[in-house]
Design a protein around this motif. Structure first.
Motif, short mmCIF file in Angstrom:
data_model
loop_
_atom_site.label_atom_id
_atom_site.label_comp_id
_atom_site.label_asym_id
_atom_site.label_seq_id
_atom_site.Cartn_x
_atom_site.Cartn_y
_atom_site.Cartn_z
N UNK A 53 20.58 2.27 -27.04
CA UNK A 53 22.17 3.78 -26.91
C UNK A 53 21.88 5.24 -27.35
N UNK A 54 21.07 6.56 -27.33
CA UNK A 54 19.68 7.38 -27.71
C UNK A 54 19.01 6.31 -28.87
N UNK A 55 18.16 5.99 -28.35
CA UNK A 55 17.30 5.03 -29.11
C UNK A 55 17.81 4.55 -30.69
N UNK A 56 18.85 3.88 -31.04
CA UNK A 56 19.57 3.47 -31.59
C UNK A 56 20.46 2.50 -30.87
N UNK A 57 21.32 1.79 -32.23
CA UNK A 57 22.22 0.45 -31.48
C UNK A 57 23.30 1.35 -31.64
N UNK A 58 24.37 0.61 -30.69
CA UNK A 58 25.80 1.47 -30.25
C UNK A 58 26.43 1.63 -31.18
N UNK A 59 27.55 2.60 -31.29
CA UNK A 59 28.22 2.45 -32.42
C UNK A 59 29.12 1.11 -32.81
N UNK A 96 20.26 -27.01 -35.11
CA UNK A 96 19.94 -25.06 -35.01
C UNK A 96 21.11 -25.03 -34.83
N UNK A 97 21.87 -23.52 -35.74
CA UNK A 97 22.91 -22.99 -35.07
C UNK A 97 22.75 -21.52 -35.40
N UNK A 98 22.66 -21.17 -33.65
CA UNK A 98 23.01 -19.49 -33.27
C UNK A 98 23.74 -19.00 -32.71
N UNK A 99 23.67 -17.52 -33.74
CA UNK A 99 24.73 -16.68 -33.73
C UNK A 99 24.26 -15.80 -32.79
N UNK A 100 25.15 -15.61 -31.44
CA UNK A 100 24.74 -14.39 -30.38
C UNK A 100 26.05 -13.02 -30.73
N UNK A 101 25.27 -12.63 -31.28
CA UNK A 101 25.99 -11.33 -30.76
C UNK A 101 25.88 -9.89 -30.14
N UNK A 102 26.79 -9.65 -29.26
CA UNK A 102 26.49 -9.06 -28.40
C UNK A 102 27.89 -7.45 -27.96
N UNK A 103 26.93 -6.65 -27.94
CA UNK A 103 27.86 -5.74 -27.80
C UNK A 103 27.35 -4.67 -25.90
N UNK A 104 28.30 -4.59 -25.15
CA UNK A 104 28.38 -4.08 -24.04
C UNK A 104 29.41 -3.95 -23.45
N UNK A 105 30.18 -3.22 -23.12
CA UNK A 105 31.28 -2.72 -22.55
C UNK A 105 31.77 -3.14 -21.02
N UNK A 106 30.47 -3.01 -19.85
CA UNK A 106 30.74 -3.76 -18.60
C UNK A 106 30.11 -4.95 -18.89
N UNK A 107 31.70 -5.93 -18.21
CA UNK A 107 30.94 -6.85 -17.64
C UNK A 107 29.93 -7.26 -17.10
N UNK A 108 29.88 -6.83 -15.75
CA UNK A 108 28.87 -7.34 -14.95
C UNK A 108 27.65 -6.29 -15.45
#
Length: 199
Positions: free
Chosen positions: A86-92, A1-13
């Motif tokens: 954010x605003x019901x959708x995906x971050x830009x 199994x090969x898993x790609x995780x796409x993460x989007x958040x600007x704050x490290x913590x």
């Protein structure tokens, strides 16, 4: 199994980082290979340029600048997204990743000259997970139509394997969350990831 995780958040913590870390732990526990794309930390450029749009139908040139992302998408059989709603959708940032990476020749094939619909190209992806946080309530999010969830679990899923399994979890009312609600949600995410990765 090969898993790609796409993460989007600007704050490290951020709390989303805790969700990301849990997802990565569960993948490791399942004995799967994993790759993580952290869009903010890597400085991903989400804007589709005029030149990029010019080359959008060229299956060689449309991958310019995002070759590693396209290769990772072709490599995986499981795709997981972790992001805030954010605003019901995906971050830009994440929407820009979809615009630039899910291009013809990678995510789909353009219709033939005589017409028709696009043809799926992510048929090797058999599992799709979406883990998010929402400031709004569940009721209000559903009333608006949950466009972010629909983009990924309807739109993207259509170009994955016909039998693609999905998992979704959202922590609603994030702005008034408590340590207890966040802990409960992490437990829920862990269970859903375990089920998703089960053969």
């Amino acid at each position: 199994m090969r898993v790609l995780v796409v993460y989007a958040h600007p704050r490290a913590q951020s709390y989303n980082a805790a969700i990301r870390d849990l997802v990565m732990e569960r993948i490791k526990a399942a004995g799967a290979e994993a790759r993580l794309i952290d869009l903010y930390a890597s400085g991903f450029e989400p804007r589709l340029s005029a030149q990029g749009l010019e080359f959008i139908e060229d299956e060689y040139l449309n991958q310019k600048g995002v070759e590693e992302h396209c290769e990772a998408l072709k490599w995986c059989d499981t795709l997981i997204f972790v992001y805030p709603t954010w605003w019901y959708g995906l971050p830009a940032m994440l929407k820009g990743w979809l615009d630039r990476v899910l291009v013809s020749g990678v995510a789909f094939h353009l219709p033939p000259p005589e017409g028709g619909d696009i043809r799926p190209a992510l048929t090797h992806i058999t599992r799709l997970g979406v883990f998010t946080t929402c400031g709004a309530s569940r009721h209000l999010t559903w009333f608006i139509g949950a466009p972010g969830r629909r983009t990924l679990l309807r739109g993207l899923r259509l170009i994955c394997a016909r039998t693609c399994r999905t998992a979704f979890a959202a922590h609603y009312r994030m702005d008034s969350s408590t340590p207890e609600s966040r802990a409960r949600h992490l437990k829920r995410v862990g269970a859903k990831v375990d089920r998703l990765l089960r053969a």
